[in-house]
Design a protein around this motif. Sequence first.
Motif, PDB file in Angstrom:
ATOM      1  N   ASP A   3       5.247  -5.402  15.653  1.00  0.00           N
ATOM      2  CA  ASP A   3       4.081  -4.544  15.472  1.00  0.00           C
ATOM      3  C   ASP A   3       4.030  -4.085  14.024  1.00  0.00           C
ATOM      4  O   ASP A   3       5.038  -3.582  13.481  1.00  0.00           O
ATOM      5  N   ILE A   4       2.880  -4.261  13.396  1.00  0.00           N
ATOM      6  CA  ILE A   4       2.709  -3.824  12.015  1.00  0.00           C
ATOM      7  C   ILE A   4       1.397  -3.050  11.896  1.00  0.00           C
ATOM      8  O   ILE A   4       0.512  -3.163  12.750  1.00  0.00           O
ATOM      9  N   TYR A   5       1.297  -2.261  10.802  1.00  0.00           N
ATOM     10  CA  TYR A   5       0.158  -1.366  10.625  1.00  0.00           C
ATOM     11  C   TYR A   5      -0.347  -1.467   9.182  1.00  0.00           C
ATOM     12  O   TYR A   5       0.445  -1.572   8.239  1.00  0.00           O
ATOM     13  N   HIS A   6      -1.658  -1.406   9.057  1.00  0.00           N
ATOM     14  CA  HIS A   6      -2.285  -1.431   7.733  1.00  0.00           C
ATOM     15  C   HIS A   6      -3.151  -0.190   7.587  1.00  0.00           C
ATOM     16  O   HIS A   6      -4.076   0.032   8.370  1.00  0.00           O
ATOM     17  N   GLY A   7      -2.836   0.647   6.585  1.00  0.00           N
ATOM     18  CA  GLY A   7      -3.598   1.866   6.360  1.00  0.00           C
ATOM     19  C   GLY A   7      -4.856   1.600   5.568  1.00  0.00           C
ATOM     20  O   GLY A   7      -4.817   0.949   4.518  1.00  0.00           O
ATOM     21  N   SER A   8      -5.986   2.086   6.055  1.00  0.00           N
ATOM     22  CA  SER A   8      -7.263   1.856   5.392  1.00  0.00           C
ATOM     23  C   SER A   8      -8.263   2.911   5.820  1.00  0.00           C
ATOM     24  O   SER A   8      -8.119   3.529   6.886  1.00  0.00           O
ATOM     25  N   VAL A   9      -9.305   3.115   5.021  1.00  0.00           N
ATOM     26  CA  VAL A   9     -10.397   3.992   5.432  1.00  0.00           C
ATOM     27  C   VAL A   9     -11.313   3.270   6.422  1.00  0.00           C
ATOM     28  O   VAL A   9     -12.201   3.883   7.014  1.00  0.00           O
ATOM     29  N   ASP A  10     -11.100   1.968   6.602  1.00  0.00           N
ATOM     30  CA  ASP A  10     -11.926   1.161   7.496  1.00  0.00           C
ATOM     31  C   ASP A  10     -11.111   0.615   8.659  1.00  0.00           C
ATOM     32  O   ASP A  10      -9.892   0.436   8.556  1.00  0.00           O
ATOM     33  N   TYR A  31      -1.258  -6.276   3.131  1.00  0.00           N
ATOM     34  CA  TYR A  31      -0.084  -5.405   3.004  1.00  0.00           C
ATOM     35  C   TYR A  31       0.008  -4.439   4.186  1.00  0.00           C
ATOM     36  O   TYR A  31      -0.921  -3.672   4.449  1.00  0.00           O
ATOM     37  N   CYS A  32       1.144  -4.508   4.877  1.00  0.00           N
ATOM     38  CA  CYS A  32       1.343  -3.724   6.091  1.00  0.00           C
ATOM     39  C   CYS A  32       2.716  -3.060   6.064  1.00  0.00           C
ATOM     40  O   CYS A  32       3.532  -3.294   5.179  1.00  0.00           O
ATOM     41  N   THR A  33       2.953  -2.232   7.075  1.00  0.00           N
ATOM     42  CA  THR A  33       4.245  -1.593   7.285  1.00  0.00           C
ATOM     43  C   THR A  33       4.551  -1.599   8.775  1.00  0.00           C
ATOM     44  O   THR A  33       3.629  -1.662   9.598  1.00  0.00           O
ATOM     45  N   GLU A  34       5.817  -1.518   9.120  1.00  0.00           N
ATOM     46  CA  GLU A  34       6.199  -1.405  10.525  1.00  0.00           C
ATOM     47  C   GLU A  34       6.196   0.047  11.001  1.00  0.00           C
ATOM     48  O   GLU A  34       6.491   0.311  12.163  1.00  0.00           O
ATOM     49  N   HIS A  35       5.836   0.986  10.111  1.00  0.00           N
ATOM     50  CA  HIS A  35       5.893   2.411  10.425  1.00  0.00           C
ATOM     51  C   HIS A  35       4.480   3.000  10.462  1.00  0.00           C
ATOM     52  O   HIS A  35       3.818   3.109   9.427  1.00  0.00           O
ATOM     53  N   VAL A  36       4.052   3.394  11.633  1.00  0.00           N
ATOM     54  CA  VAL A  36       2.683   3.865  11.800  1.00  0.00           C
ATOM     55  C   VAL A  36       2.408   5.129  10.995  1.00  0.00           C
ATOM     56  O   VAL A  36       1.311   5.309  10.446  1.00  0.00           O
ATOM     57  N   GLU A  37       3.401   6.022  10.864  1.00  0.00           N
ATOM     58  CA  GLU A  37       3.180   7.259  10.122  1.00  0.00           C
ATOM     59  C   GLU A  37       2.944   6.980   8.637  1.00  0.00           C
ATOM     60  O   GLU A  37       2.122   7.638   7.992  1.00  0.00           O
ATOM     61  N   LEU A  38       3.657   6.013   8.086  1.00  0.00           N
ATOM     62  CA  LEU A  38       3.422   5.637   6.696  1.00  0.00           C
ATOM     63  C   LEU A  38       2.034   5.037   6.525  1.00  0.00           C
ATOM     64  O   LEU A  38       1.339   5.309   5.542  1.00  0.00           O
ATOM     65  N   ALA A  39       1.625   4.208   7.471  1.00  0.00           N
ATOM     66  CA  ALA A  39       0.292   3.613   7.398  1.00  0.00           C
ATOM     67  C   ALA A  39      -0.784   4.689   7.409  1.00  0.00           C
ATOM     68  O   ALA A  39      -1.803   4.581   6.709  1.00  0.00           O
ATOM     69  N   LYS A  40      -0.576   5.752   8.185  1.00  0.00           N
ATOM     70  CA  LYS A  40      -1.540   6.852   8.220  1.00  0.00           C
ATOM     71  C   LYS A  40      -1.611   7.557   6.864  1.00  0.00           C
ATOM     72  O   LYS A  40      -2.689   7.937   6.405  1.00  0.00           O
ATOM     73  N   GLU A  41      -0.460   7.723   6.225  1.00  0.00           N
ATOM     74  CA  GLU A  41      -0.456   8.334   4.899  1.00  0.00           C
ATOM     75  C   GLU A  41      -1.208   7.459   3.896  1.00  0.00           C
ATOM     76  O   GLU A  41      -2.010   7.943   3.097  1.00  0.00           O
ATOM     77  N   TRP A  42      -0.919   6.157   3.916  1.00  0.00           N
ATOM     78  CA  TRP A  42      -1.600   5.243   2.991  1.00  0.00           C
ATOM     79  C   TRP A  42      -3.099   5.240   3.256  1.00  0.00           C
ATOM     80  O   TRP A  42      -3.906   5.134   2.329  1.00  0.00           O
ATOM     81  N   ALA A  43      -3.490   5.350   4.529  1.00  0.00           N
ATOM     82  CA  ALA A  43      -4.912   5.350   4.892  1.00  0.00           C
ATOM     83  C   ALA A  43      -5.647   6.533   4.274  1.00  0.00           C
ATOM     84  O   ALA A  43      -6.836   6.440   3.955  1.00  0.00           O
ATOM     85  N   CYS A  44      -4.935   7.649   4.094  1.00  0.00           N
ATOM     86  CA  CYS A  44      -5.566   8.872   3.598  1.00  0.00           C
ATOM     87  C   CYS A  44      -5.246   9.148   2.132  1.00  0.00           C
ATOM     88  O   CYS A  44      -5.495  10.253   1.632  1.00  0.00           O
ATOM     89  N   SER A  45      -4.716   8.162   1.433  1.00  0.00           N
ATOM     90  CA  SER A  45      -4.237   8.381   0.060  1.00  0.00           C
ATOM     91  C   SER A  45      -5.352   8.705  -0.929  1.00  0.00           C
ATOM     92  O   SER A  45      -5.089   9.253  -1.995  1.00  0.00           O
TER      93      SER A  45
END
Length: 222
Positions: A3-10, A31-45
């Motif tokens: 499972d991987i996650y990509h943070g984005s505004v979309d 570019y993705c991460t295996e950590h959902v919390e990090l992806a959420k941070e990147w999404a709101c950067s």
Amino acid sequence: MIDIYHGSVDVIEHPVFGAGKLYNDYGRGFYCTEHVELAKEWACSTGRDGYANHYQLDMTGLSVLNLNGPEYNILNWLTVLLENRKFNVADGMPQRAKTYLLEHFKVDYKKYDIIVGYRANDSYFSYAGDFVNGTLSLSDLSEAMRLGKLGEQVVLKSKKAFEALRFVDAIQASCEEYFAKYKLRDEEARGKYRQIASKPMVENEVYVIDIIRNNWKNGQSV
């Protein structure tokens, strides 16, 4: 299957192979991460609400370059950055250092479907630049890369990798919560780095000029 996650505004249900910025850490890719919390941070950067786009990646038959694996060292990771990111490298010795590192520690990363390695946001990218410019030791570079606990990136590079990706859902990330977390992580890393960078030079520390003088090659203990 991972499972991987990509943070984005979309919400991105169908990532497009060949899209993305050319000058990212490992070149163009997803570019993705295996950590959902990090992806959420990147999404709101950028200070907006966003999404942690959730995918499952079937790793069957995919070739993986793990730059954090035991067969590689931080100089291998650095050469990938040198090829892809725009470094502000001074003339003279720093330019010679860049050339030397690329000649002796370069990794043939383009043949892989997936790359796993450090994530170098703008502050972390500057640490790599300080090392090449000769103001940061090798051990301090290694320490600095662990400061913000940004975790590993999982980067899809090939069409084959994109075809192995399945969208699961998009998890909302509130800017009110996650932008603050993103800023705090970055500020703490910068503060700790200033402490490292302000330390006086130590004779037994290895700097990039020592690597050149001692003719270090890939495979040596780093």
